[in-house]
Design an enzyme around this catalytic site. Structure first.
Site, PDB file in Angstrom:
ATOM      1  N   CYS A   2      41.529  56.789 -29.218  1.00 35.86           N
ATOM      2  CA  CYS A   2      41.813  57.953 -28.371  1.00 35.86           C
ATOM      3  C   CYS A   2      41.573  59.207 -29.201  1.00 35.86           C
ATOM      4  O   CYS A   2      41.829  59.234 -30.400  1.00 35.86           O
ATOM      5  CB  CYS A   2      43.221  58.005 -27.823  1.00 35.86           C
ATOM      6  SG  CYS A   2      43.637  56.665 -26.718  1.00 35.86           S
ATOM      7  N   ARG A  27      36.002  57.604 -30.686  1.00 36.46           N
ATOM      8  CA  ARG A  27      37.370  57.102 -30.838  1.00 36.46           C
ATOM      9  C   ARG A  27      37.860  56.376 -29.585  1.00 36.46           C
ATOM     10  O   ARG A  27      38.911  55.726 -29.605  1.00 36.46           O
ATOM     11  CB  ARG A  27      38.326  58.249 -31.125  1.00 36.46           C
ATOM     12  CG  ARG A  27      38.013  59.012 -32.392  1.00 36.46           C
ATOM     13  CD  ARG A  27      38.957  60.173 -32.528  1.00 36.46           C
ATOM     14  NE  ARG A  27      40.297  59.729 -32.818  1.00 36.46           N
ATOM     15  CZ  ARG A  27      40.807  59.624 -34.026  1.00 36.46           C
ATOM     16  NH1 ARG A  27      40.098  59.981 -35.062  1.00 36.46           N
ATOM     17  NH2 ARG A  27      42.040  59.199 -34.218  1.00 36.46           N
ATOM     18  N   TRP A  74      41.102  55.179 -25.135  1.00 35.97           N
ATOM     19  CA  TRP A  74      40.889  53.760 -25.412  1.00 35.97           C
ATOM     20  C   TRP A  74      42.148  53.090 -24.880  1.00 35.97           C
ATOM     21  O   TRP A  74      43.226  53.247 -25.453  1.00 35.97           O
ATOM     22  CB  TRP A  74      40.715  53.526 -26.909  1.00 35.97           C
ATOM     23  CG  TRP A  74      40.407  52.105 -27.265  1.00 35.97           C
ATOM     24  CD1 TRP A  74      39.180  51.511 -27.300  1.00 35.97           C
ATOM     25  CD2 TRP A  74      41.342  51.093 -27.660  1.00 35.97           C
ATOM     26  NE1 TRP A  74      39.292  50.195 -27.674  1.00 35.97           N
ATOM     27  CE2 TRP A  74      40.610  49.911 -27.902  1.00 35.97           C
ATOM     28  CE3 TRP A  74      42.720  51.047 -27.819  1.00 35.97           C
ATOM     29  CZ2 TRP A  74      41.212  48.717 -28.302  1.00 35.97           C
ATOM     30  CZ3 TRP A  74      43.326  49.857 -28.217  1.00 35.97           C
ATOM     31  CH2 TRP A  74      42.567  48.717 -28.446  1.00 35.97           C
ATOM     32  N   ASN A  98      47.677  60.070 -28.165  1.00 38.16           N
ATOM     33  CA  ASN A  98      46.977  59.004 -28.868  1.00 38.16           C
ATOM     34  C   ASN A  98      48.036  58.128 -29.503  1.00 38.16           C
ATOM     35  O   ASN A  98      48.909  58.646 -30.198  1.00 38.16           O
ATOM     36  CB  ASN A  98      46.058  59.642 -29.924  1.00 38.16           C
ATOM     37  CG  ASN A  98      45.485  58.631 -30.892  1.00 38.16           C
ATOM     38  OD1 ASN A  98      45.483  57.439 -30.618  1.00 38.16           O
ATOM     39  ND2 ASN A  98      45.004  59.112 -32.033  1.00 38.16           N
ATOM     40  N   GLY A  99      48.004  56.813 -29.266  1.00 39.11           N
ATOM     41  CA  GLY A  99      49.005  55.926 -29.876  1.00 39.11           C
ATOM     42  C   GLY A  99      49.739  55.120 -28.825  1.00 39.11           C
ATOM     43  O   GLY A  99      49.290  54.995 -27.686  1.00 39.11           O
ATOM     44  N   GLU A 478      30.546  38.944 -42.303  1.00 36.08           N
ATOM     45  CA  GLU A 478      30.186  40.289 -41.852  1.00 36.08           C
ATOM     46  C   GLU A 478      29.015  40.232 -40.856  1.00 36.08           C
ATOM     47  O   GLU A 478      29.021  40.934 -39.840  1.00 36.08           O
ATOM     48  CB  GLU A 478      29.847  41.159 -43.074  1.00 36.08           C
ATOM     49  CG  GLU A 478      29.363  42.560 -42.786  1.00 36.08           C
ATOM     50  CD  GLU A 478      30.344  43.443 -42.008  1.00 36.08           C
ATOM     51  OE1 GLU A 478      31.502  43.031 -41.806  1.00 36.08           O
ATOM     52  OE2 GLU A 478      29.930  44.521 -41.588  1.00 36.08           O
ATOM     53  N   LYS A 482      29.140  41.564 -36.965  1.00 40.78           N
ATOM     54  CA  LYS A 482      28.217  42.571 -36.419  1.00 40.78           C
ATOM     55  C   LYS A 482      27.572  42.066 -35.133  1.00 40.78           C
ATOM     56  O   LYS A 482      27.442  42.807 -34.171  1.00 40.78           O
ATOM     57  CB  LYS A 482      27.105  42.935 -37.429  1.00 40.78           C
ATOM     58  CG  LYS A 482      27.518  43.738 -38.626  1.00 40.78           C
ATOM     59  CD  LYS A 482      27.782  45.200 -38.357  1.00 40.78           C
ATOM     60  CE  LYS A 482      29.266  45.453 -38.242  1.00 40.78           C
ATOM     61  NZ  LYS A 482      29.962  45.838 -39.427  1.00 40.78           N
ATOM     62  N   GLU A 485      30.186  42.027 -32.230  1.00 44.74           N
ATOM     63  CA  GLU A 485      30.667  43.296 -31.686  1.00 44.74           C
ATOM     64  C   GLU A 485      29.558  44.119 -31.035  1.00 44.74           C
ATOM     65  O   GLU A 485      29.834  44.934 -30.164  1.00 44.74           O
ATOM     66  CB  GLU A 485      31.397  44.119 -32.748  1.00 44.74           C
ATOM     67  CG  GLU A 485      30.552  44.647 -33.871  1.00 44.74           C
ATOM     68  CD  GLU A 485      31.359  45.547 -34.817  1.00 44.74           C
ATOM     69  OE1 GLU A 485      31.088  45.512 -36.019  1.00 44.74           O
ATOM     70  OE2 GLU A 485      32.239  46.269 -34.353  1.00 44.74           O
ATOM     71  N   HIS A 501      33.584  19.611 -42.070  1.00 49.71           N
ATOM     72  CA  HIS A 501      35.005  19.373 -41.770  1.00 49.71           C
ATOM     73  C   HIS A 501      35.367  19.789 -40.349  1.00 49.71           C
ATOM     74  O   HIS A 501      36.536  19.999 -40.053  1.00 49.71           O
ATOM     75  CB  HIS A 501      35.880  20.094 -42.799  1.00 49.71           C
ATOM     76  CG  HIS A 501      35.611  19.624 -44.199  1.00 49.71           C
ATOM     77  ND1 HIS A 501      35.952  18.364 -44.628  1.00 49.71           N
ATOM     78  CD2 HIS A 501      34.986  20.220 -45.240  1.00 49.71           C
ATOM     79  CE1 HIS A 501      35.559  18.208 -45.887  1.00 49.71           C
ATOM     80  NE2 HIS A 501      34.965  19.330 -46.281  1.00 49.71           N
ATOM     81  N   LYS A 601      36.220  53.581 -32.924  1.00 49.48           N
ATOM     82  CA  LYS A 601      35.954  53.695 -34.354  1.00 49.48           C
ATOM     83  C   LYS A 601      37.221  53.670 -35.208  1.00 49.48           C
ATOM     84  O   LYS A 601      37.271  53.029 -36.231  1.00 49.48           O
ATOM     85  CB  LYS A 601      35.182  54.997 -34.596  1.00 49.48           C
ATOM     86  CG  LYS A 601      34.716  55.195 -36.027  1.00 49.48           C
ATOM     87  CD  LYS A 601      33.576  54.276 -36.366  1.00 49.48           C
ATOM     88  CE  LYS A 601      33.097  54.410 -37.790  1.00 49.48           C
ATOM     89  NZ  LYS A 601      32.388  53.183 -38.206  1.00 49.48           N
TER      90      LYS A 601
HETATM   91  C1  F6R Z   1      33.374  46.500 -37.669  1.00 48.62           C
HETATM   92  C2  F6R Z   1      34.270  47.617 -37.923  1.00 48.62           C
HETATM   93  C3  F6R Z   1      35.724  47.341 -37.959  1.00 48.62           C
HETATM   94  C4  F6R Z   1      36.385  48.192 -39.054  1.00 48.62           C
HETATM   95  C5  F6R Z   1      37.905  48.016 -39.008  1.00 48.62           C
HETATM   96  C6  F6R Z   1      38.607  48.783 -40.119  1.00 48.62           C
HETATM   97  O1  F6R Z   1      32.048  46.921 -37.664  1.00 48.62           O
HETATM   98  O2  F6R Z   1      33.849  48.729 -38.056  1.00 48.62           O
HETATM   99  O3  F6R Z   1      35.990  45.996 -38.142  1.00 48.62           O
HETATM  100  O4  F6R Z   1      35.884  47.808 -40.290  1.00 48.62           O
HETATM  101  O5  F6R Z   1      38.391  48.454 -37.769  1.00 48.62           O
HETATM  102  O6  F6R Z   1      38.343  50.142 -40.025  1.00 48.62           O
HETATM  103  P1  F6R Z   1      38.566  51.094 -41.263  1.00 48.62           P
HETATM  104  O7  F6R Z   1      37.585  50.719 -42.311  1.00 48.62           O
HETATM  105  O8  F6R Z   1      38.339  52.470 -40.725  1.00 48.62           O
HETATM  106  O9  F6R Z   1      39.980  50.874 -41.716  1.00 48.62           O
END
Ligand code: F6R
Length: 606
Positions: A2, A27, A74, A98-99, A478, A482, A485, A501, A601
């Site tokens: 948010c 956000r 969000w 926000n929250g 990782e 990617k 998501e 396993h 984000k």
């Molecule tokens: C995946 C991604 C998230 C962040 C996670 C932590 O691409 O971006 O998994 O890595 O939400 O975010 P930060 O690094 O801002 O604490």
């Protein structure tokens, strides 16, 4: 998670609010809204979906007002629709939030008993009615103090009042909030990014504080309403960092920027002449540290896992890693001689912040590896190692991941050297190799057309797997994250040796499997694991590094070769094709790459 903006000015604010909401859209982007105040009337407009919809909606209205608040959402409580979109208003006030308000159910019961009528499914609406209730018998400041004491949970708030013509109240607990100072106007924002196009002078609210903004004055107060002084910080103004430029998406730009961001990071930490590492002013004697705990979420957690492999390889330190949301509720046995390292791009992730706070309260040594140096995690950890990546706008983390790994690797080398676990000549050689890394990343980035073709197989698949061993295992996790998501394809990252396993049962004809097998100590073992999945029908994309020796294996569907580097550095290079694979898979499906569904984000809720 948010985004909030507030502007008090002597001119109309609605279009400036829309501009800031566009910047905050990363956000949260399921709905948005704004409210302005003019001559005792609160005007409100809200829309489902993106800020574009809000702007179209706004064009049909006459939104007067030189004071206003805006929000991108969000969803937490209540589906993303116009009714649940912020601002939420009563006859007297309008609020953006926000929250999460954890005690909203109890508060709602109380407020209904007082005759308040609720319109939405949100937790936010209790704040609206609570403040309206307190304003009946208290002045503004006392009402705010009383209201804040009633709220449990984390929040950042922006509030305007029908009978206060040029005033905005901001408040924060848990979620970040900044104040910006302009000529004859002042601003409230979830982060400095939203304010940057209007000002480079800002202050941050500390936890529990609130502020009262007028167009020519800003006052800050603690939770009891006592005035506090604030430092005004000056932001560097590098606006092009916030634009996509020639790129179609921020993610594409951020992937391509990686050689530069790594170079910037090296410049900050490496003494080029002496081939040494510059990390100064650490508040502890590093030689006395005997164990390390690394904590993060998502991609940042994968950096923790990567660092564990490096620390174990290069030092004798005892290393533990943890997912922040798990760490914060477990029975922790804090170790005085341990260093707790928190990894976060945004520096605002609620779970990571809570874990840091817990460590601080238990008087542990805390250090953070962050991108946003003005963030809460950076400000509240005792020592900060910035990754110097510049703003990362795409929701999926790319350049920050490489930046986090870079700083953690540099820190590992420094510690290994200080603790005499690494001989001087090896230390120097590793630093020399590191200086060469940006160039290798640059060359590896040239792999393009092959990945574009390969990505169709992943977009059409019902599932996929990413396998690696040792240093390549965190990168497999990782790569899978990617793809999930961005392309919404089920993808599982797994240690290649664990397949037998259980997960081997998932392998069937045609399932795409990415195997990360650089020519390191694990190479032969991983190749054997690869054969096991090929034998069961998997379509294997092998990612390895360039070598004179051909891979001795038949039936590999595709091979990608990254540049050659020492074993420690191969994880950086292996990451590149995986970032591109996810990017092109999402592009093929026509998805919104910079804003994947259901995500945001900066994750400032639990
Ligand atoms: C995946 C991604 C998230 C962040 C996670 C932590 O691409 O971006 O998994 O890595 O939400 O975010 P930060 O690094 O801002 O604490």
């Amino acid at each position: 998670m948010c985004g909030i903006i507030g502007i008090t000015s002597n001119k109309s604010v609605s279009s400036a609010i829309i501009n800031s909401l566009r910047k905050l859209e990363y956000r949260g982007y399921d709905s948005s809204g704004l409210a302005t105040l003019s001559e005792g009337i609160i005007y409100e407009v809200k829309s489902e979906g993106r800020v574009d919809n809000l702007e179209k909606n706004l064009a049909t209205k006459n939104m007067l007002g030189s004071v206003g608040i805006g929000h991108v959402r969000w969803a937490t409580h209540g589906i993303p629709n116009t009714v649940n979109a912020h601002p939420h208003s009563s006859e007297n006030v309008s609020i953006v939030h926000n929250g999460i308000i954890e005690n909203s159910t109890i508060l709602k019961k109380y407020l209904i008993s007082k005759g308040h009528i609720f319109k939405s499914q949100t937790d936010t609406e209790v704040i609206v009615h609570l403040i309206t209730e307190y304003l009946k018998e208290n002045n503004l400041k006392d009402s705010i103090v009383k209201m804040l004491k009633q709220l449990h949970g984390s929040f950042a708030l922006g509030i305007i009042f029908k009978d206060k013509p040029d005033l905005i109240v901001g408040a924060r607990r848990g979620s970040p909030l900044a104040v910006g100072y302009g000529p004859n106007e002042n601003y409230l924002g979830s982060d400095s990014y939203a304010l940057k196009s209007m000002t480079n002078k800002i202050s941050y609210l500390d936890d529990g504080e609130f502020c009262v903004l007028k167009k020519d004055q800003v006052d800050f107060f603690d939770e009891n309403g006592k005035k506090v002084n604030k430092k005004v910080l000056e932001l560097s103004s590098n606006e092009e960092n916030y634009e996509k430029g020639e790129f179609k998406h921020f993610m594409a730009k951020e992937i391509e920027e990686q050689p530069t961001t790594l170079k910037n990071c090296i410049k900050e930490y490496i003494d080029n002449i002496n081939n040494d590492i510059n990390i100064f002013n650490i508040p502890w004697d590093l030689k006395e540290i005997s164990s390390i705990t690394l904590i993060g979420c998502g991609t940042a957690y994968h950096s923790c896992l990567m660092a564990k492999y490096w620390f174990e390889e290069l030092t004798k330190l005892d290393v533990t890693i943890d997912i922040a949301s798990e760490f914060r509720y477990r029975k922790n046995r804090f170790k005085k001689e341990s260093l707790y390292i928190f990894i976060s791009q945004s520096g605002e992730t609620a779970d990571t912040y809570a874990a840091l706070d817990l460590c601080n309260k238990n008087k542990m040594k805390t250090c953070s590896v962050v991108n946003v140096i003005e963030s809460s995690i950076a400000r509240d950890s005792k020592f900060v190692l910035p990754i110097h990546c510049g703003p990362e706008i795409g929701v999926a983390s790319t350049k920050a991941f490489l930046g986090q790994m870079m700083v953690l690797y540099i820190f590992t080398l420094k510690l290994a050297f200080l603790k005499k676990d690494l001989k001087k000549e090896i230390y120097i050689q590793k630093i020399k190799d590191l200086k060469n890394l940006p160039q290798l990343v640059e060359k590896t980035l040239l792999i393009e057309s092959q990945i574009q073709t390969i990505s169709s197989t992943f977009t059409d698949a019902k599932g996929s797997m990413f396998l690696g061993r040792g240093f390549s295992y965190p990168i497999a996790l990782e790569g899978a994250l990617k793809l999930k998501e961005l392309a919404y394809v089920h993808a599982e990252g797994y240690p290649a040796g664990e397949m037998k396993h259980g997960p081997l049962a998932l392998i069937e004809d045609g399932i795409p499997v990415v195997v990360l097998a650089p020519r390191d100590n694990y190479y032969q073992k991983t190749i054997s694991n690869m054969q096991e999945v090929i034998a069961r029908g998997a379509k294997v994309l092998l990612i390895t590094n360039k070598s004179k020796d051909e891979v001795v294996s038949e039936n590999i569907w595709q091979t990608i070769e990254v540049e050659n580097a020492n074993d420690d550095l191969l994880p950086f290079l292996l990451t590149i094709p995986l970032q591109k694979l996810a990017y092109y898979s999402a592009l093929k499906k026509g998805y919104d790459i910079d804003k994947p569904r259901n995500l945001a984000k900066s994750v400032t809720v639990e």
